[in-house]
Enzyme design. Structure first.
Site, short mmCIF file in Angstrom:
data_model
loop_
_atom_site.label_atom_id
_atom_site.label_comp_id
_atom_site.label_asym_id
_atom_site.label_seq_id
_atom_site.Cartn_x
_atom_site.Cartn_y
_atom_site.Cartn_z
N ARG A 272 0.19 -0.91 0.05
CA ARG A 272 -0.41 0.15 0.06
C ARG A 272 0.92 1.35 0.03
O ARG A 272 1.60 1.35 0.99
CB ARG A 272 -0.99 0.31 1.39
CG ARG A 272 -0.12 -0.01 2.31
CD ARG A 272 -1.56 0.27 3.82
NE ARG A 272 -1.10 -0.24 5.10
CZ ARG A 272 -0.33 0.84 5.51
NH1 ARG A 272 0.04 1.73 5.38
NH2 ARG A 272 -0.16 -0.02 7.11
N HIS A 276 -2.31 3.63 5.93
CA HIS A 276 -3.59 2.48 6.44
C HIS A 276 -4.61 3.44 6.30
O HIS A 276 -5.47 2.49 5.50
CB HIS A 276 -3.00 1.82 8.41
CG HIS A 276 -4.50 1.01 8.21
ND1 HIS A 276 -4.26 -0.56 7.77
CD2 HIS A 276 -5.56 0.29 9.44
CE1 HIS A 276 -5.16 -0.89 7.98
NE2 HIS A 276 -6.35 -0.24 8.48
N TYR A 285 5.70 4.49 11.51
CA TYR A 285 7.01 3.34 11.93
C TYR A 285 7.09 2.74 9.89
O TYR A 285 7.74 2.00 10.24
CB TYR A 285 5.40 2.40 12.06
CG TYR A 285 4.28 2.28 10.81
CD1 TYR A 285 4.04 1.82 9.84
CD2 TYR A 285 3.01 3.34 11.77
CE1 TYR A 285 2.66 1.35 9.48
CE2 TYR A 285 2.00 3.30 10.88
CZ TYR A 285 2.16 2.69 9.07
OH TYR A 285 0.90 2.48 8.13
#
Length: 381
Positions: A272, A276, A285
């Site tokens: 992706r 998210h 992260y």
């Protein structure tokens, strides 16, 4: 199609590939520039263009949906950029009456089935938006991770009991494999030979948790071994590879191959490009440069390159597809924004029989709206 057979047939020697391949051993048909690496599915030119068109539309919808969320016109949204091929091509490989049970990111499945305006209305907060999905045999999206998977297997078992020649296809992310519902669903499917196709979208992350922190298994596809059926690992950013693998899995589920009514677990390896969801900040992260190696495998330029190489597409066709995608998405947005919310809807489907406390809350809200008017409850722009 086993992992070993797929790898032997189409995966090139890494030393011959000047582009970094972040996927490992996967089944593949198209190279990064759309060059043919494996066996192209037996599809008409129109069908190939349709897959490309739906992918472009999914990308355009994604761009507009993120913008709408930033403007406060829809709620939290799960972006699909980079993952269009797996949901679009998988749906094209099914029959129109094969139900799709998806998580929440596989917008390409809805677009491939007709893209009703009600779909965007759901993201705007209208529960009635799920009605449009029922009309195209798409199960309402699930926020609860993997919660829809037992439902998919239940539907597949019902098809089997009724001798109904249909297949249930369940989409989910790599994070779902850490949920009990995943294991229960696959176990039932394996024991009862349910005509099921499981499509696991391995984009490397379950929000901020990397795949390697979820399981010690080298691959997610191999989890199928525990349940007695086949697992296949495929390049999820290659629409033709996804189509071929899902088509074979669906035929196996129908009993059209040597394996009678057997399920398949398909791990689509992909990435992706964005967050998210619109409530997420992947920079917290994920390395900002982590996606660079994946950009060369972007599914839309790859499919476009294939179509151009085969003489199916030229500049005019590509431009017309883009214009059509713009118009299609704009029309859906315009229609969705005409939906008039009914505050009573939020209480309608919570319970089969409304509990007294919920009924009290409903009556209190409707009475307040009656006293003060609807405008008093609308957020100011």
């Amino acid at each position: 199609m086993s992992d070993a057979d797929a790898d032997e047939e189409v995966v090139p020697d890494a030393s011959d590939d000047p582009v970094t391949d972040p996927m490992g051993d996967v089944y593949r048909v198209l190279g990064p520039d759309g060059e043919i690496r494996g066996e192209v599915p037996d599809l008409s030119e129109d069908a190939l263009v349709d897959i490309y068109r739906d992918m472009v539309t999914a990308r355009r919808f994604d761009e507009r949906a993120v913008s709408l969320q930033r403007q406060g016109r829809i709620g939290t949204y799960a972006a699909i950029e980079g993952q269009e091929a797996s949901s679009v091509a998988a749906t094209h490989a099914l029959r129109d009456d094969d139900p799709v049970f998806y998580q929440y990111r596989e917008h390409g499945a809805v677009i491939a089935r007709g893209f009703p305006a009600e779909y965007l209305a759901y993201w705007m907060g209208h529960e009635s938006g799920t009605a449009g999905l029922a009309d195209i045999d798409v199960f309402p999206l699930n926020i609860g991770i993997a919660a829809h998977m037992p439902h998919a297997v239940g539907a597949a078992m019902a098809f089997d009991y009724r001798d109904d020649d249909r297949v249930a296809c369940a989409h989910f992310g790599d994070g779902a494999t850490s949920e009990g519902d995943f294991h229960e669903a696959l176990n039932f499917a394996g024991v009862f030979d349910a005509p099921s196709v499981f499509v696991c979208h391995n984009n490397g992350w379950a929000i901020s948790i990397p795949r390697e922190d979820q399981t010690a298994s080298p691959t997610l596809a191999q989890k199928a071994d525990a349940y007695g059926f086949e697992g296949v690992r495929v390049d999820g950013m290659d629409p033709l590879a996804v189509y071929r693998v899902v088509d074979e899995a669906a035929r196996k589920a129908r009993g059209e191959t040597d394996s009678d009514h057997r399920p398949t677990l398909i791990e689509t390896v992909e990435y992706r490009f964005g967050a998210h969801t619109t409530a997420d900040d992947p920079s917290q992260y994920r390395d900002d440069d982590a996606g660079d190696a994946w950009r060369a495998w972007d599914p839309i330029p790859r499919m476009e390159g294939f179509l151009r190489n085969e003489g199916i597409a030229d500049d005019d066709l590509v431009e017309s597809v883009r214009e059509e995608a713009d118009e299609r998405v704009a029309a859906v947005i315009d229609e969705a924004e005409r939906f008039e919310a009914d505050p009573a809807d939020m209480f309608a489907d919570v319970y089969a029989e409304t509990p007294a406390e919920l009924q009290r809350q409903k009556e209190g809200l409707l009475a307040a709206i009656e006293r003060h008017g609807r405008d008093a409850f609308l957020r100011e722009e």
